[in-house]
Design an enzyme around this catalytic site. Structure first.
Site, PDB file in Angstrom:
ATOM      1  N   PRO A  85       5.676  -0.405  -1.424  1.00  0.00           N
ATOM      2  CA  PRO A  85       5.814   0.980  -1.884  1.00  0.00           C
ATOM      3  C   PRO A  85       5.779   0.980  -3.406  1.00  0.00           C
ATOM      4  O   PRO A  85       6.314   0.081  -4.039  1.00  0.00           O
ATOM      5  CB  PRO A  85       7.201   1.390  -1.372  1.00  0.00           C
ATOM      6  N   CYS A  86       5.136   1.983  -3.970  1.00  0.00           N
ATOM      7  CA  CYS A  86       4.763   1.825  -5.370  1.00  0.00           C
ATOM      8  C   CYS A  86       5.138   3.012  -6.233  1.00  0.00           C
ATOM      9  O   CYS A  86       4.576   3.214  -7.282  1.00  0.00           O
ATOM     10  CB  CYS A  86       3.257   1.622  -5.409  1.00  0.00           C
ATOM     11  N   GLN A  87       6.129   3.798  -5.788  1.00  0.00           N
ATOM     12  CA  GLN A  87       6.482   5.000  -6.563  1.00  0.00           C
ATOM     13  C   GLN A  87       6.779   4.665  -8.029  1.00  0.00           C
ATOM     14  O   GLN A  87       6.462   5.427  -8.918  1.00  0.00           O
ATOM     15  CB  GLN A  87       7.715   5.689  -5.952  1.00  0.00           C
ATOM     16  N   ASN A 125      -2.050  -1.773  -4.021  1.00  0.00           N
ATOM     17  CA  ASN A 125      -1.030  -0.979  -4.703  1.00  0.00           C
ATOM     18  C   ASN A 125      -1.672   0.111  -5.557  1.00  0.00           C
ATOM     19  O   ASN A 125      -2.895   0.231  -5.610  1.00  0.00           O
ATOM     20  CB  ASN A 125      -0.161  -1.908  -5.572  1.00  0.00           C
TER      21      ASN A 125
END
Length: 352
Positions: A85-87, A125
């Site tokens: 996850p790349c928030q 990503n």
């Protein structure tokens, strides 16, 4: 050269977009690992023969995984995938305190790569990890790969629209192998780029629906309701690519926050174009005020199934969740399966 089938472990697997696409390419998925238990039912319903491992990667030990899946170290036929996850690295302005922990996920994933030394490694990503590659741990990881037999890693930002996905979505992708010195790149599809019309519309199995329509079948052609005022706004937005300027001159309909700002946030209340790729499908694609997510001609947001279809999930993919928002998050965060297939096919080609 190996005649053996490649087998993969998918870290941060979510609802299975990457696993499904890899499976379609011909790779055997052993397991998907995710800390969000809400993904389990969706993952297991679609990724046949794979085990869902509910674990936080920060707590998971290499030896635990080795034992659980009977993995071997230095296995030429093993692929480790990490689409964390790349928030934190996203360009979207969100509160980064919640996602701060996620910034070290690549470093955690690299522990497993260093321990197992698999034949193949894939990282996918947001482009932000490349822009800040020192901070994200990418620099160190690429150096380690190059110094440990993965001599020619491919790492680049790709637009998934070049790989059969009807959407403009830029993704950082790393593919590395120690089996050969070849650089492995996702296999591009030649010919015409996919657009919205190729996937949506009544001729593609999507009946016309009104805001608030609830579909209790597995097809999930469900769309949230909107206020009467927003319905009136959408009636004034031109079909096929129109935007909120359609109601900007109506004092009753114009939003105060947009007064005198005709050139900013034009995508809010905007419609998709039939003959262009969709914009990036985010976790809020079911909301008309969170981007250009209005149907090209119907006065409503995209349905759950339409969002999934623009992410290139097949119409038969089963999404299990407790709410529209929960399922939409899985869809918006997913690796588009067609893009995953392009990566998987390139790896198999190399393996042969």
């Amino acid at each position: 050269m190996s005649n053996k089938r490649i087998k993969a472990v998918d870290f941060f697997c979510s609802g299975g977009g990457m696993s499904f696409g890899m499976q379609e390419a011909g790779i055997e998925i052993l397991a998907g690992i995710d800390f969000d238990e809400k993904c389990k039912d969706t993952y297991e319903a679609n990724i046949k023969g794979a085990e869902f491992i509910h674990e936080d990667v920060f707590n998971l030990k290499e030896e635990q995984l080795e034992e659980k899946l009977c993995l071997k170290r230095d296995d030429d036929d093993l692929l480790l995938i990490g689409c964390s996850p790349c928030q934190f690295w996203s360009i979207i302005n969100t509160d980064k305190t919640k996602s701060a922990k996620s910034k070290n996920l690549l470093i955690e994933f690299s522990r497993f790569v260093k321990y197992f030394r698999p034949g193949y490694v894939v990282v996918e990503n947001v482009p932000g990890v490349l822009r800040r590659k020192e901070e994200s741990g990418l620099d160190e990881f690429i150096d380690w790969l190059k110094n440990n037999g993965y001599e020619n890693p491919h790492f680049k930002v790709h637009n998934v629209n070049d790989y059969g996905v009807p959407q403009n979505r830029k993704r950082f992708t790393l593919i590395a192998t120690r089996i050969s010195q070849d650089e492995i790149k996702p296999l591009e599809l030649g010919g015409k780029k996919a657009v919205v019309r190729d996937f949506l519309g009544t001729d593609k199995g999507f009946s016309k629906i009104a805001p608030g329509h609830k579909d209790d079948s597995d097809f999930l052609h469900t769309v949230p309701n909107i206020s009467d005022l927003n319905k009136r706004r959408l009636q004034k937005v031109d079909k096929d690519g129109g935007d909120r300027l359609g109601f900007a001159d109506d004092p009753e309909l114009q939003l105060n926050c947009f007064e005198g700002k005709d050139d900013s946030f034009k995508d809010t209340f905007g419609r998709l174009w039939w003959n262009k790729p969709a914009p990036t499908i985010t976790t809020k694609f079911f909301s008309i005020s969170n981007g250009r997510f209005v149907h090209p001609e119907e006065d409503r947001a995209l349905s759950i199934r339409e969002g999934a279809t623009l992410q290139s999930f097949p119409l038969t993919y089963k999404f299990k969740g407790t709410s529209v928002a929960n399922i939409a998050r899985m869809i918006g965060n997913a690796v588009p399966p067609k893009y995953a297939t392009a990566i998987g096919k390139a790896i198999i080609k190399n393996h042969k």
